[in-house]
Design a protein around this motif. Structure first.
Motif, short mmCIF file in Angstrom:
data_model
loop_
_atom_site.label_atom_id
_atom_site.label_comp_id
_atom_site.label_asym_id
_atom_site.label_seq_id
_atom_site.Cartn_x
_atom_site.Cartn_y
_atom_site.Cartn_z
N VAL A 130 0.80 -1.24 -0.10
CA VAL A 130 -0.02 0.08 -0.06
C VAL A 130 0.83 1.20 -0.05
O VAL A 130 0.74 1.84 -0.70
CB VAL A 130 -0.83 -0.11 1.06
CG1 VAL A 130 -1.88 1.20 1.08
CG2 VAL A 130 -1.81 -1.24 1.21
N ILE A 131 1.96 1.26 1.00
CA ILE A 131 2.71 2.46 0.96
C ILE A 131 3.51 2.40 -0.49
O ILE A 131 3.60 3.88 -0.97
CB ILE A 131 3.96 2.13 2.01
CG1 ILE A 131 3.34 2.20 3.34
CG2 ILE A 131 5.34 3.11 1.82
CD1 ILE A 131 4.44 1.72 4.44
N GLU A 132 3.83 1.48 -1.18
CA GLU A 132 4.34 1.55 -2.56
C GLU A 132 3.54 2.15 -3.57
O GLU A 132 4.19 3.11 -4.22
CB GLU A 132 4.84 0.18 -2.98
CG GLU A 132 5.37 0.06 -4.20
CD GLU A 132 5.92 -1.45 -4.49
OE1 GLU A 132 5.39 -1.98 -5.40
OE2 GLU A 132 6.85 -2.12 -3.73
N GLU A 133 2.05 1.78 -3.23
CA GLU A 133 1.44 2.51 -4.63
C GLU A 133 1.28 4.02 -4.15
O GLU A 133 1.12 4.64 -4.91
CB GLU A 133 -0.03 1.75 -4.10
CG GLU A 133 -0.15 0.34 -4.49
CD GLU A 133 -1.37 -0.34 -4.28
OE1 GLU A 133 -2.28 0.27 -3.58
OE2 GLU A 133 -1.56 -1.60 -4.55
N MET A 142 7.68 10.18 1.52
CA MET A 142 8.90 9.44 1.91
C MET A 142 8.12 8.25 2.81
O MET A 142 6.99 8.33 3.08
CB MET A 142 9.98 10.11 2.48
CG MET A 142 9.80 10.50 3.81
SD MET A 142 11.36 11.31 4.57
CE MET A 142 12.40 10.00 4.64
N ALA A 143 8.95 7.26 3.14
CA ALA A 143 8.48 5.97 3.82
C ALA A 143 9.67 5.38 4.15
O ALA A 143 10.89 5.49 4.06
CB ALA A 143 7.89 5.10 2.76
N ARG A 153 13.57 6.73 -10.07
CA ARG A 153 12.47 7.72 -9.29
C ARG A 153 12.74 7.77 -7.94
O ARG A 153 12.44 9.10 -7.50
CB ARG A 153 10.90 7.47 -9.64
CG ARG A 153 10.61 7.38 -11.25
CD ARG A 153 8.97 7.23 -11.17
NE ARG A 153 8.27 7.90 -10.06
CZ ARG A 153 6.93 8.03 -9.73
NH1 ARG A 153 6.48 6.90 -10.25
NH2 ARG A 153 6.56 8.66 -8.95
N PHE A 154 13.22 6.97 -7.25
CA PHE A 154 13.53 6.95 -5.69
C PHE A 154 14.98 6.43 -5.42
O PHE A 154 15.64 5.88 -6.03
CB PHE A 154 12.39 6.03 -5.12
CG PHE A 154 10.88 6.27 -5.49
CD1 PHE A 154 10.45 7.26 -4.65
CD2 PHE A 154 10.41 5.84 -6.45
CE1 PHE A 154 9.16 7.41 -4.57
CE2 PHE A 154 8.94 6.03 -6.81
CZ PHE A 154 8.43 7.15 -5.79
N PRO A 271 12.01 10.29 -2.81
CA PRO A 271 11.84 10.56 -4.20
C PRO A 271 13.15 11.44 -4.65
O PRO A 271 13.78 12.08 -3.91
CB PRO A 271 10.73 11.53 -4.39
CG PRO A 271 10.58 12.18 -3.04
CD PRO A 271 10.79 11.10 -1.91
N LEU A 272 13.56 11.06 -5.76
CA LEU A 272 14.90 11.75 -6.49
C LEU A 272 14.55 13.08 -6.72
O LEU A 272 15.29 14.20 -6.53
CB LEU A 272 15.23 11.06 -7.67
CG LEU A 272 15.86 9.66 -7.36
CD1 LEU A 272 16.26 8.99 -8.90
CD2 LEU A 272 17.02 9.85 -6.70
N THR A 273 13.17 13.42 -7.11
CA THR A 273 12.86 14.71 -7.56
C THR A 273 11.94 15.44 -6.33
O THR A 273 11.22 14.58 -5.85
CB THR A 273 12.32 14.98 -8.81
OG1 THR A 273 11.29 14.21 -9.15
CG2 THR A 273 13.24 14.42 -9.85
N GLY A 274 12.32 16.82 -6.23
CA GLY A 274 11.21 17.43 -5.19
C GLY A 274 11.56 16.91 -3.62
O GLY A 274 10.73 17.30 -2.98
N ALA A 275 12.82 16.43 -3.45
CA ALA A 275 13.17 16.08 -2.20
C ALA A 275 13.26 17.34 -1.31
O ALA A 275 13.92 18.35 -1.91
CB ALA A 275 14.02 15.19 -2.07
#
Length: 309
Positions: A130-133, A142-143, A153-154, A271-275
């Protein structure tokens, strides 16, 4: 043994010279030598081969070098976090796996409140799939979970490994002490997910050994799975440390697996972008929370739980 001893050992080994380590640490060579001797005395082992002209490590010193580097990196992260605490303001939607919520999440929140009082969290405790989705959908920032996200992407940084094993209630005398993939397909199983919904090493073990459950009851929490197992309704795949008390009290029985399962890896996923800077700080604080909580966690008790004799 203190931070200075570890620092001295690290730089003497890395630079291959007590003299250069003394220059690097702004100390005298005799002070460096004394610190190394004190450290060796505390550890009860030689770290450097004194028969060599250079500061060459003994086999034991080579073994300890990565740990010294890890300690120094953690101390550096700690200093950076302390110096930046006044600048951290924000709101982070954080997904956490249940095993995190049951172990070191309270410590993490306590540290955040003291170090970064202006950083707010919105927590979602959920199964890893669920977290993955939600990470893919962008509804979580983040998680801390067992998800294995695409590197395009991550970024995923290992936080800890957790040993799991199959357990059953002590009343289930018909269950063998050793379970195999074939026997699991015939036995009643209590699981927190369907087979394909597991993540990380658990899914890898099920897939590699072609495990298919035919008698499966699905619930979405470890506590419920453990309660059902203790009631004699099936086997449950549970984190060993979390249910150590139940194992020792005889409410649960540990079963051996053949082949042996691989420990579950928990990652910090960003995430790689927007972190945001807060994301990296959260990861650093999580590592501290894990280090200071290791071996101390207890399973949750319900208000109407009665003590057992």
């Amino acid at each position: 043994m203190n931070h200075r001893h570890i620092e001295t050992f690290y730089w003497a080994a890395r630079m291959g010279s007590f003299a250069q380590a003394a220059h690097r640490l702004n100390a005298t060579q005799s002070a460096i030598s004394m610190r190394i001797q004190e450290l060796e005395a505390r550890l009860g082992t030689a770290l450097f081969d004194r028969s060599q002209r250079t500061a060459r490590l003994t086999p034991q010193g080579v073994l300890l070098m990565p740990y010294a580097e890890e300690i120094l990196l953690a101390a550096d992260r700690f200093r950076q976090a302390a110096s930046a605490k006044e600048d951290v303001v924000g709101y982070v939607r954080l997904g956490v796996a249940e095993i995190v919520a049951l172990t070191w999440l309270p410590k993490l929140i306590g540290l955040l409140r003291s170090m970064y009082p202006r950083l707010q969290l919105e927590l979602e405790v959920a199964l890893s799939h669920v977290i993955e989705e939600k990470l893919h959908a962008g509804t979580l920032d983040m998680a801390f979970a067992a998800c294995e996200m695409p590197q395009s992407r991550f970024t995923s940084s290992p936080l800890e490994t957790i040993d799991f094993c199959w357990m059953c209630g002590s009343v289930m005398l018909e269950i063998p002490d050793v379970v195999t993939p074939r026997s699991l397909s015939e036995l009643p199983v209590i699981a927190t997910s369907r087979e394909w919904q597991f993540r990380g090493s658990t899914l890898s073990w099920l897939t590699a050994n072609d495990v298919h459950f035919r008698n499966l009851t699905i619930c979405n929490t470890f506590r419920t799975a453990a309660d059902l197992a203790m009631a004699g309704l099936g086997l449950a795949y549970l984190p060993e440390a979390l249910y150590q008390n139940d194992l020792e009290a005889g409410r649960l029985r540990r079963l051996r697996s053949d082949p042996k399962p691989i420990p579950l890896q928990i990652y910090s996923i960003r995430p790689l972008t927007g972190a945001a800077p807060a994301h990296q700080l959260l990861e650093n604080v999580a590592l501290t929370a894990i280090a200071t909580t290791s071996g101390k966690f207890q399973p949750p008790t319900k208000p109407n739980d009665e003590p057992t004799s």
